[in-house]
Write a protein that holds these residues in place. Structure first.
Motif, PDB file in Angstrom:
ATOM      1  N   TRP A   1     -46.601  44.206  14.330  1.00 53.74           N
ATOM      2  CA  TRP A   1     -45.876  45.331  14.950  1.00 53.74           C
ATOM      3  C   TRP A   1     -46.733  46.014  16.015  1.00 53.74           C
ATOM      4  O   TRP A   1     -46.235  46.272  17.119  1.00 53.74           O
ATOM      5  N   PRO A   2     -48.016  46.324  15.749  1.00 48.21           N
ATOM      6  CA  PRO A   2     -48.827  46.936  16.809  1.00 48.21           C
ATOM      7  C   PRO A   2     -48.975  46.048  18.040  1.00 48.21           C
ATOM      8  O   PRO A   2     -48.939  46.543  19.175  1.00 48.21           O
ATOM      9  N   LEU A   3     -49.121  44.752  17.840  1.00 48.01           N
ATOM     10  CA  LEU A   3     -49.278  43.846  18.982  1.00 48.01           C
ATOM     11  C   LEU A   3     -48.029  43.881  19.855  1.00 48.01           C
ATOM     12  O   LEU A   3     -48.113  43.917  21.087  1.00 48.01           O
ATOM     13  N   GLN A   4     -46.882  43.894  19.233  1.00 50.24           N
ATOM     14  CA  GLN A   4     -45.629  43.827  19.985  1.00 50.24           C
ATOM     15  C   GLN A   4     -45.194  45.176  20.547  1.00 50.24           C
ATOM     16  O   GLN A   4     -44.566  45.235  21.613  1.00 50.24           O
ATOM     17  N   ASN A   5     -45.522  46.270  19.833  1.00 51.72           N
ATOM     18  CA  ASN A   5     -45.008  47.581  20.221  1.00 51.72           C
ATOM     19  C   ASN A   5     -46.043  48.506  20.849  1.00 51.72           C
ATOM     20  O   ASN A   5     -45.683  49.324  21.704  1.00 51.72           O
TER      21      ASN A   5
ATOM     22  N   GLY B   1     -58.200  44.927  15.744  1.00 51.52           N
ATOM     23  CA  GLY B   1     -58.009  43.539  16.166  1.00 51.52           C
ATOM     24  C   GLY B   1     -57.253  43.407  17.475  1.00 51.52           C
ATOM     25  O   GLY B   1     -57.645  42.624  18.348  1.00 51.52           O
ATOM     26  N   VAL B   2     -56.155  44.173  17.632  1.00 50.52           N
ATOM     27  CA  VAL B   2     -55.368  44.023  18.858  1.00 50.52           C
ATOM     28  C   VAL B   2     -56.135  44.553  20.067  1.00 50.52           C
ATOM     29  O   VAL B   2     -56.052  43.987  21.172  1.00 50.52           O
ATOM     30  N   CYS B   3     -56.908  45.626  19.866  1.00 49.21           N
ATOM     31  CA  CYS B   3     -57.730  46.129  20.976  1.00 49.21           C
ATOM     32  C   CYS B   3     -58.806  45.118  21.359  1.00 49.21           C
ATOM     33  O   CYS B   3     -59.053  44.876  22.558  1.00 49.21           O
ATOM     34  N   GLU B   4     -59.432  44.512  20.381  1.00 46.13           N
ATOM     35  CA  GLU B   4     -60.486  43.547  20.672  1.00 46.13           C
ATOM     36  C   GLU B   4     -59.912  42.294  21.332  1.00 46.13           C
ATOM     37  O   GLU B   4     -60.542  41.693  22.212  1.00 46.13           O
ATOM     38  N   ALA B   5     -58.701  41.894  20.940  1.00 40.42           N
ATOM     39  CA  ALA B   5     -58.066  40.743  21.573  1.00 40.42           C
ATOM     40  C   ALA B   5     -57.822  40.996  23.057  1.00 40.42           C
ATOM     41  O   ALA B   5     -58.075  40.127  23.911  1.00 40.42           O
ATOM     42  N   MET B   6     -57.344  42.199  23.384  1.00 34.32           N
ATOM     43  CA  MET B   6     -57.085  42.523  24.786  1.00 34.32           C
ATOM     44  C   MET B   6     -58.396  42.685  25.572  1.00 34.32           C
ATOM     45  O   MET B   6     -58.491  42.285  26.737  1.00 34.32           O
ATOM     46  N   ALA B   7     -59.411  43.261  24.950  1.00 26.29           N
ATOM     47  CA  ALA B   7     -60.713  43.388  25.613  1.00 26.29           C
ATOM     48  C   ALA B   7     -61.290  42.002  25.914  1.00 26.29           C
ATOM     49  O   ALA B   7     -61.841  41.760  27.000  1.00 26.29           O
ATOM     50  N   TYR B   8     -61.147  41.096  24.968  1.00 26.42           N
ATOM     51  CA  TYR B   8     -61.624  39.731  25.149  1.00 26.42           C
ATOM     52  C   TYR B   8     -60.851  39.041  26.272  1.00 26.42           C
ATOM     53  O   TYR B   8     -61.430  38.333  27.110  1.00 26.42           O
ATOM     54  N   ALA B   9     -59.527  39.241  26.292  1.00 24.39           N
ATOM     55  CA  ALA B   9     -58.700  38.623  27.333  1.00 24.39           C
ATOM     56  C   ALA B   9     -59.134  39.081  28.723  1.00 24.39           C
ATOM     57  O   ALA B   9     -59.274  38.267  29.656  1.00 24.39           O
ATOM     58  N   ILE B  10     -59.377  40.366  28.862  1.00 20.06           N
ATOM     59  CA  ILE B  10     -59.785  40.900  30.163  1.00 20.06           C
ATOM     60  C   ILE B  10     -61.155  40.363  30.561  1.00 20.06           C
ATOM     61  O   ILE B  10     -61.377  39.951  31.710  1.00 20.06           O
ATOM     62  N   ARG B  11     -62.078  40.325  29.605  1.00 24.23           N
ATOM     63  CA  ARG B  11     -63.428  39.818  29.913  1.00 24.23           C
ATOM     64  C   ARG B  11     -63.369  38.345  30.315  1.00 24.23           C
ATOM     65  O   ARG B  11     -64.166  37.882  31.139  1.00 24.23           O
ATOM     66  N   ALA B  12     -62.430  37.614  29.767  1.00 21.92           N
ATOM     67  CA  ALA B  12     -62.289  36.188  30.086  1.00 21.92           C
ATOM     68  C   ALA B  12     -61.555  35.951  31.401  1.00 21.92           C
ATOM     69  O   ALA B  12     -61.391  34.805  31.824  1.00 21.92           O
ATOM     70  N   GLY B  13     -61.117  37.026  32.044  1.00 21.41           N
ATOM     71  CA  GLY B  13     -60.422  36.887  33.315  1.00 21.41           C
ATOM     72  C   GLY B  13     -58.953  36.556  33.178  1.00 21.41           C
ATOM     73  O   GLY B  13     -58.313  36.105  34.135  1.00 21.41           O
ATOM     74  N   LEU B  14     -58.382  36.767  31.993  1.00 22.27           N
ATOM     75  CA  LEU B  14     -56.974  36.475  31.763  1.00 22.27           C
ATOM     76  C   LEU B  14     -56.103  37.672  32.122  1.00 22.27           C
ATOM     77  O   LEU B  14     -56.585  38.809  32.197  1.00 22.27           O
ATOM     78  N   GLU B  15     -54.820  37.414  32.297  1.00 21.41           N
ATOM     79  CA  GLU B  15     -53.841  38.473  32.522  1.00 21.41           C
ATOM     80  C   GLU B  15     -53.334  38.931  31.151  1.00 21.41           C
ATOM     81  O   GLU B  15     -52.649  38.176  30.440  1.00 21.41           O
ATOM     82  N   PRO B  16     -53.658  40.165  30.740  1.00 19.55           N
ATOM     83  CA  PRO B  16     -53.334  40.600  29.372  1.00 19.55           C
ATOM     84  C   PRO B  16     -51.855  40.475  29.009  1.00 19.55           C
ATOM     85  O   PRO B  16     -51.518  40.096  27.887  1.00 19.55           O
ATOM     86  N   LYS B  17     -50.959  40.751  29.954  1.00 19.75           N
ATOM     87  CA  LYS B  17     -49.532  40.669  29.637  1.00 19.75           C
ATOM     88  C   LYS B  17     -49.112  39.231  29.345  1.00 19.75           C
ATOM     89  O   LYS B  17     -48.261  38.975  28.491  1.00 19.75           O
ATOM     90  N   LYS B  18     -49.720  38.285  30.062  1.00 14.97           N
ATOM     91  CA  LYS B  18     -49.414  36.882  29.789  1.00 14.97           C
ATOM     92  C   LYS B  18     -49.978  36.458  28.434  1.00 14.97           C
ATOM     93  O   LYS B  18     -49.352  35.693  27.696  1.00 14.97           O
ATOM     94  N   VAL B  19     -51.164  36.941  28.123  1.00 15.05           N
ATOM     95  CA  VAL B  19     -51.745  36.657  26.812  1.00 15.05           C
ATOM     96  C   VAL B  19     -50.834  37.196  25.715  1.00 15.05           C
ATOM     97  O   VAL B  19     -50.547  36.517  24.713  1.00 15.05           O
ATOM     98  N   LEU B  20     -50.352  38.404  25.914  1.00 20.66           N
ATOM     99  CA  LEU B  20     -49.466  39.017  24.929  1.00 20.66           C
ATOM    100  C   LEU B  20     -48.195  38.198  24.743  1.00 20.66           C
ATOM    101  O   LEU B  20     -47.694  38.050  23.625  1.00 20.66           O
ATOM    102  N   ALA B  21     -47.677  37.637  25.834  1.00 21.32           N
ATOM    103  CA  ALA B  21     -46.475  36.808  25.745  1.00 21.32           C
ATOM    104  C   ALA B  21     -46.698  35.586  24.866  1.00 21.32           C
ATOM    105  O   ALA B  21     -45.776  35.106  24.200  1.00 21.32           O
ATOM    106  N   SER B  22     -47.926  35.081  24.842  1.00 21.63           N
ATOM    107  CA  SER B  22     -48.230  33.896  24.033  1.00 21.63           C
ATOM    108  C   SER B  22     -48.538  34.245  22.582  1.00 21.63           C
ATOM    109  O   SER B  22     -48.050  33.588  21.660  1.00 21.63           O
ATOM    110  N   ILE B  23     -49.356  35.265  22.362  1.00 19.27           N
ATOM    111  CA  ILE B  23     -49.818  35.531  20.993  1.00 19.27           C
ATOM    112  C   ILE B  23     -48.918  36.510  20.243  1.00 19.27           C
ATOM    113  O   ILE B  23     -49.033  36.645  19.030  1.00 19.27           O
TER     114      ILE B  23
END
Length: 313
Positions: free
Chosen positions: A220-224, A190-212
């Protein structure tokens, strides 16, 4: 029997990424520590701090009142505990054996019965928290075995973890750890797919991570682990090869109970793809490479107009 630094010698078998840190905490607490590892070089840091080397598991058993094991695979556990030169055959009467390896629930039951027949105590106590939890002594410890032995082991467990729960009779700790690994397997996908989706959507992954990272999807995997993924840091806190082993145990154990685990089977297939391409000595966060490679391939095959549209979005 009372466990205290003044009276108790602890044996520790398995001084790898997590085991060395865990054994170090016991040294820091003042226990006399006897250690064994297949590769002595992995124990040198502990030896320089005062631990004593033993040449075999049997030699550890002959010295120690409490023995903790943190090794790789169920076959290692079986050999160390039930082999002719193993712990059960050579442990002192009344000794306490604590296996903290993630292993087979049924093997844990066998070890318990074999130990009991020789007047030796045995607990299965697998852990969760990875290298960070081992270093910080904040591991979650899931324990199976007799309650009296669980209470006896508290001075050891309290030096290694924070969330320490007696789950039930022998094997219950390993069954609980399988629940943990089942949940983790799908979470890693799930966390890998979320980041892959964020990148495909043109988002900044670190900013996405700050929100979700602190919302309903927080884990724990999402945060660490996602920060490590995004930094291309695939050093092992928990090895891919060990996670593949755990998922295989979970699937086999579930099949014994007539239960299917399609989420775990999917995660295992993705990790097998990762291992085939990159090897299995990286950390579990390296699953990101499967998605990163897919994204790179998509960039080379997507029409230029589509690529430009995404970049300008």
């Amino acid at each position: 029997m009372e466990i205290s630094p003044n009276t108790t010698c602890i044996g520790f078998i398995g001084t790898g990424v997590m085991g060395a840190a865990m054994a170090g905490h016991l040294l820091d607490a003042g226990y006399r520590l006897v250690v064994y590892n297949r590769s002595r070089s992995r124990a040198e840091g502990l030896l320089t701090r005062g631990a004593v080397w033993a040449n075999t598991p049997a030699a550890v058993a002959q010295e120690a009142d409490v023995i903790v094991t943190m090794v790789g695979y169920p076959q290692d556990v079986e050999s160390i505990y039930l082999g002719a030169d193993g712990l059960v055959a050579h442990a002192k009467p009344g000794a306490l054996l604590i296996d903290m390896t993630t292993s087979s629930p049924r093997l844990a039951m066998r070890i318990y019965e074999a130990a009991k027949a020789r007047g030796v105590r045995a607990l299965d106590a697998p852990v969760s928290g990875g290298d960070v939890g081992a270093r910080q002594a904040t591991l979650t410890i899931m324990v199976g075995g007799d309650e009296a032995d669980f209470l006896l082991a508290q001075p050891v467990f309290s030096r290694l973890g924070k969330n320490i729960v007696h789950q039930g009779p022998a094997g219950a700790g390993q069954y609980t750890k399988m629940c943990n690994q089942i949940a983790l397997a799908s979470t890693m996908v799930g966390v890998c797919e979320a980041m892959a989706y964020a990148i495909r959507a043109g988002l900044e992954p670190k900013k996405v991570l700050a929100s979700i990272g602190t919302g309903a999807a927080a884990s724990w995997p999402l945060q660490n682990l996602v920060p490590r993924m995004l930094a291309s840091d695939f050093a092992p806190g928990f090895y891919v090869k060990h996670f593949l082993k755990d998922m295989a145990i979970a699937i086999a154990s579930a099949e014994e109970m007539g239960l299917r685990l399609p989420g775990v089977q999917l995660a295992k297939s993705l990790y097998e793809r990762l291992a085939a391409a990159y090897g299995d000595d990286m950390g579990t966060q390296a699953l990101w490479l499967v998605y990163r490679d897919a994204e790179t391939k998509a960039d080379t095959t997507r029409p230029a107009a589509e690529q430009g549209g995404r970049e300008g979005s």
